[in-house]
Structure formats: C-alpha cells, structure tokens
Design a protein around this motif. Structure first.
Motif, short mmCIF file in Angstrom:
data_model
loop_
_atom_site.label_atom_id
_atom_site.label_comp_id
_atom_site.label_asym_id
_atom_site.label_seq_id
_atom_site.Cartn_x
_atom_site.Cartn_y
_atom_site.Cartn_z
N ARG A 31 -23.33 1.05 -34.27
CA ARG A 31 -23.15 0.41 -33.04
C ARG A 31 -21.59 -0.21 -32.93
N GLN A 32 -20.79 0.23 -31.75
CA GLN A 32 -19.50 -0.30 -31.74
C GLN A 32 -19.30 -1.76 -31.77
N GLY A 33 -20.21 -2.56 -31.38
CA GLY A 33 -20.22 -3.99 -31.34
C GLY A 33 -20.03 -4.58 -32.56
N VAL A 34 -21.00 -3.72 -33.42
CA VAL A 34 -21.07 -4.23 -34.86
C VAL A 34 -19.67 -4.07 -35.38
N GLN A 35 -19.19 -2.87 -35.41
CA GLN A 35 -18.04 -2.46 -35.94
C GLN A 35 -16.91 -3.33 -35.65
N ARG A 36 -16.69 -3.81 -34.23
CA ARG A 36 -15.78 -4.55 -33.73
C ARG A 36 -15.59 -6.00 -34.37
N LEU A 37 -16.77 -6.58 -34.56
CA LEU A 37 -17.33 -7.66 -35.29
C LEU A 37 -16.89 -7.73 -36.81
N LEU A 38 -17.11 -6.68 -37.40
CA LEU A 38 -16.70 -6.40 -38.82
C LEU A 38 -15.30 -6.53 -38.90
N VAL A 39 -14.27 -5.94 -38.11
CA VAL A 39 -12.98 -5.71 -38.20
C VAL A 39 -12.33 -7.18 -37.92
N SER A 40 -13.12 -7.85 -36.90
CA SER A 40 -12.54 -9.15 -36.86
C SER A 40 -13.05 -10.11 -37.99
N TYR A 41 -14.01 -9.97 -38.73
CA TYR A 41 -14.36 -10.78 -39.88
C TYR A 41 -13.29 -10.10 -40.99
N GLN A 42 -13.18 -9.24 -41.22
CA GLN A 42 -12.30 -8.60 -42.43
C GLN A 42 -10.78 -9.26 -42.12
N ARG A 43 -10.49 -9.25 -40.80
CA ARG A 43 -9.09 -9.98 -40.37
C ARG A 43 -9.03 -11.43 -40.84
N ARG A 44 -10.10 -12.18 -40.60
CA ARG A 44 -10.24 -13.40 -40.79
C ARG A 44 -10.03 -13.69 -42.20
N ILE A 45 -10.99 -12.91 -43.07
CA ILE A 45 -10.95 -13.08 -44.45
C ILE A 45 -9.59 -12.67 -45.14
N GLU A 46 -8.90 -11.81 -44.60
CA GLU A 46 -7.53 -11.27 -45.10
C GLU A 46 -6.74 -12.54 -44.89
N LYS A 47 -6.82 -13.25 -43.74
CA LYS A 47 -5.76 -14.28 -43.31
C LYS A 47 -6.12 -15.47 -44.28
N GLN A 48 -7.48 -15.65 -44.53
CA GLN A 48 -7.87 -16.88 -45.46
C GLN A 48 -7.49 -16.58 -46.78
N GLN A 49 -7.44 -15.25 -47.46
CA GLN A 49 -7.02 -15.09 -48.64
C GLN A 49 -5.37 -15.23 -48.82
N LYS A 50 -4.84 -14.75 -47.80
CA LYS A 50 -3.27 -14.97 -47.85
C LYS A 50 -3.06 -16.52 -47.94
N MET A 51 -3.71 -17.34 -47.12
CA MET A 51 -3.48 -18.69 -46.79
C MET A 51 -3.60 -19.38 -48.23
N GLN A 52 -4.79 -18.97 -48.86
CA GLN A 52 -5.48 -19.59 -50.30
C GLN A 52 -4.22 -19.01 -51.30
N ALA A 53 -3.73 -17.93 -51.22
CA ALA A 53 -2.77 -17.45 -52.30
C ALA A 53 -1.43 -18.16 -52.16
N THR A 54 -0.99 -18.36 -50.78
CA THR A 54 0.48 -19.18 -50.54
C THR A 54 0.16 -20.77 -51.04
N PHE A 55 -1.13 -21.08 -50.70
CA PHE A 55 -1.47 -22.39 -51.08
C PHE A 55 -1.35 -22.57 -52.84
N ASN A 56 -1.84 -21.73 -53.32
CA ASN A 56 -1.91 -21.81 -54.80
C ASN A 56 -0.52 -21.64 -55.37
#
Length: 254
Positions: A31-56
C-alpha cells in the motif's frame, strides 16, 4: 498485521522503539500509504541519529573530566553587542546523565525552543549560576573586561567544586584548569547549555526594562540597535541602562 489500517500503521511508527520484524513486515506492505509512512519514519530516524552523533561529539571535552570522576563547568556570556542593558554570563555543570540532544549554540535555536529547553536544562544540570555586569560597569571597564567579570562571577556562584572550566573564546583570572574554545557554544554541551540559560536570563531582564523604560522596544530587541530602538533614542534620549561609551548612544549624552 495485514489487517492494520493506515491510521494504525501511523500510530505504530510513532512509537519510540519498533521491533525489526514489524518494520520488515511493513516494508512488504504494498500500500502506497504505508510506504509513504515508512519513508517519513526513516527520515525521522536518520535525523535523530545525526543529532545523537553530533550530541556525542559535543560531549568530548566533558567526557575527559567525567572519565576521571571529575566535574567541569561550561561558561558563556551574552550581551556584548547591545547598546543597552547588562552583559550576562552563565556557568553550568553537567554529568553524563545529561541527554538533551538539542542543546547547542543558543543563537541557532528559536525562542520557542530555547524557552522549552531552559527548565529542562535547569532540571538536569548538577548546578548553574549567573553573573551580571551592569551598563555602568561596562562603561567603566570596557565590554571585553565586563564579559570576563560576568563569567568569573558566574563561576563563583556555583555550589559545586569543579576541576576545570570550558569557556567560549575567553580566559579568566581564575587559578583553575581552563579550555578556551572558539565557537564553544556549538562544540561543548555545557557551554551550549550556559549560552541558552544566559540568553534566557538576559532576555527576561530586558523585558522587565521594557516596562520600566517604554519607547525603545527592549522586549523585542534586547537592547540591540534596531530601527525602533534608534528611533526611541532620537525621540526620548538615553536611559540609565544605556551604555554611554557605545556609539551612537554617546551622541545623545548632551
């Protein structure tokens, strides 16, 4: 899982931790709706990981002390450039339980974000203190020395005995190990926390002065030379909190 609605999938992807098998199953959902949600989720996780890395990375200077069972204070000041008001410094002591990954240079944060972070920083900090040098003192000793005095006063206000100081581009007349960091408020979490607390403290002071000395827009310009502030000087002259050695304030002394 196949029977989950898009709304239910969205709710799952908003959870802080999601099992790998659930993500794998959702990835296979066509389902396209699910795939769009997954893309948004992955972007959010990548942003959090980047913020965590710079915080470290911003903990490196503090970690050098924490690993030895020692404490270090981060110190920063605000208010060198304004035409009115004091210069304010803050000193902050943190430990390795500090987890506010959004803390860095206060100038890069919105007012809303700073206001949200202030109580959290105060809650998580082991100790914090402020130093304030008035406009009269600034005129007497110059703004550079005033900033150093404010920083020293902030350090002296701490209750914790620290083993060193991390300071934003400054050195102090204090017999204690010091590390002066260019752009330290974005390189050290404790200096970043200090910059946020100092700016919040000074902004609140200037909001109070706005009520006492209306007509200069101190609440919104924090004493900087904005058009409204300069218009106020032209119309009303100087106030007791103006820095008389600063241009163009000194042009209105007579």
């Amino acid at each position: 899982m196949d029977k989950l609605t898009i709304t239910e999938v969205k709710s799952i992807l908003q959870q802080p931790k999601i099992k790998a098998d659930i993500l794998k199953h959702l990835a296979e959902d066509e389902r396209q709706g699910v795939q769009r949600l997954l893309v948004s989720y992955q972007r959010r996780i990548e942003k959090q990981q980047k913020m965590q890395a710079t915080f470290n990375e911003r903990q490196v200077f503090e970690q050098a002390y924490w690993k030895k069972g020692q404490f270090v204070a981060g110190i920063d000041e605000v208010g060198r450039g304004p035409l009115a008001g004091p210069v304010v410094a803050a000193a902050v002591v943190l430990d390795d339980n500090f987890d506010l990954i959004e803390v860095h240079d206060s100038k890069q944060l919105s007012l809303k974000k700073r206001e949200a972070l202030v109580p959290k920083i105060k809650s998580q900090a082991l100790d914090y203190a402020f130093g304030v040098v008035t406009s009269e003192q600034i005129d007497e000793i110059n703004i550079y020395q005033a900033a150093r005095v404010a920083m020293s006063e902030a350090y002296k206000g701490l209750q914790y005995n620290v083993n060193g100081l991390l300071i934003d581009a400054m050195d102090l007349d204090i017999e204690l190990e010091q590390t002066s960091l260019i752009k330290g408020d974005d390189r050290s979490i404790s200096i970043g926390a200090a910059s946020i607390l100092a700016k919040d403290y000074r902004d609140n002071l200037m909001a109070e002065y706005d009520l006492k000395y209306p007509g200069y827009d101190f609440k919104n310009n924090a004493g900087y030379g904005t058009a409204k502030h300069l218009a106020g000087l032209e119309k009303l002259g100087i106030t007791p909190i103006h820095r008389k050695t600063f241009s163009p304030v000194k042009n209105y002394l007579n």
